[in-house]
Design a protein around this motif. Sequence first.
Motif, short mmCIF file in Angstrom:
data_model
loop_
_atom_site.label_atom_id
_atom_site.label_comp_id
_atom_site.label_asym_id
_atom_site.label_seq_id
_atom_site.Cartn_x
_atom_site.Cartn_y
_atom_site.Cartn_z
N LEU A 67 0.83 -1.20 0.00
CA LEU A 67 0.00 0.00 0.00
C LEU A 67 0.87 1.26 0.00
O LEU A 67 0.56 2.24 -0.69
N LYS A 68 1.95 1.24 0.77
CA LYS A 68 2.87 2.38 0.81
C LYS A 68 3.51 2.62 -0.55
O LYS A 68 3.66 3.77 -0.99
N LEU A 69 3.89 1.55 -1.24
CA LEU A 69 4.47 1.69 -2.58
C LEU A 69 3.48 2.35 -3.53
O LEU A 69 3.85 3.25 -4.30
N PHE A 70 2.23 1.92 -3.48
CA PHE A 70 1.20 2.49 -4.34
C PHE A 70 0.96 3.96 -3.98
O PHE A 70 0.88 4.82 -4.85
N LYS A 71 0.88 4.24 -2.69
CA LYS A 71 0.67 5.63 -2.24
C LYS A 71 1.82 6.53 -2.70
O LYS A 71 1.58 7.62 -3.23
N GLU A 72 3.05 6.08 -2.48
CA GLU A 72 4.22 6.87 -2.89
C GLU A 72 4.22 7.11 -4.40
O GLU A 72 4.54 8.20 -4.86
N PHE A 73 3.86 6.09 -5.15
CA PHE A 73 3.77 6.21 -6.60
C PHE A 73 2.76 7.29 -6.98
O PHE A 73 3.03 8.15 -7.83
N LEU A 74 1.60 7.25 -6.36
CA LEU A 74 0.56 8.22 -6.67
C LEU A 74 0.96 9.64 -6.28
O LEU A 74 0.62 10.60 -6.98
N LEU A 90 -6.15 7.45 -3.04
CA LEU A 90 -5.38 7.82 -1.84
C LEU A 90 -6.25 7.78 -0.59
O LEU A 90 -5.79 7.33 0.47
N SER A 91 -7.50 8.21 -0.69
CA SER A 91 -8.38 8.17 0.48
C SER A 91 -8.67 6.73 0.90
O SER A 91 -8.75 6.42 2.09
N ARG A 92 -8.80 5.84 -0.07
CA ARG A 92 -9.06 4.44 0.25
C ARG A 92 -7.82 3.74 0.80
O ARG A 92 -7.91 2.86 1.64
N ILE A 93 -6.64 4.15 0.34
CA ILE A 93 -5.40 3.60 0.91
C ILE A 93 -5.30 3.99 2.38
O ILE A 93 -4.97 3.17 3.24
N GLU A 94 -5.61 5.25 2.70
CA GLU A 94 -5.57 5.70 4.10
C GLU A 94 -6.56 4.93 4.95
O GLU A 94 -6.25 4.53 6.07
#
Length: 115
Positions: A67-74, A90-94
């Motif tokens: 999830l962190k990798l995807f968030k950082e990418f975004l 991003l809101s759903r990752i959080e």
Amino acid sequence: MSVLGMIDIDNQISAFEKGFMFPVAFERVYKNYWYKFAEDNNLYWLKFFLYGIEVERANFDEVRTELKLFKEFLLKREETYYLSERKYILSRIELFFEKLDEAEKLREDIVLYVG
């Protein structure tokens, strides 16, 4: 259809756990963005959430890492492909992070089902 997380039905021991659910993404968004990112980056958990998979507490950190990798990418990249859904994802990752933390505090043998 949607991808969501919940305490695995065979692992629920209380009314609270039976009601423990959280949305991850609409299926279209998951397929087109989450799954695409997982495939492009060879990520195990994010790929299999589309189909449904159990996640034991011992694997929560692996899920957090993906999830962190995807968030950082975004957050870093301005790829136009992801821009239209970036804020939503991003809101759903959080929310996913919050629910992992909440589930982790429930008990040692907790098992989530995400799919």
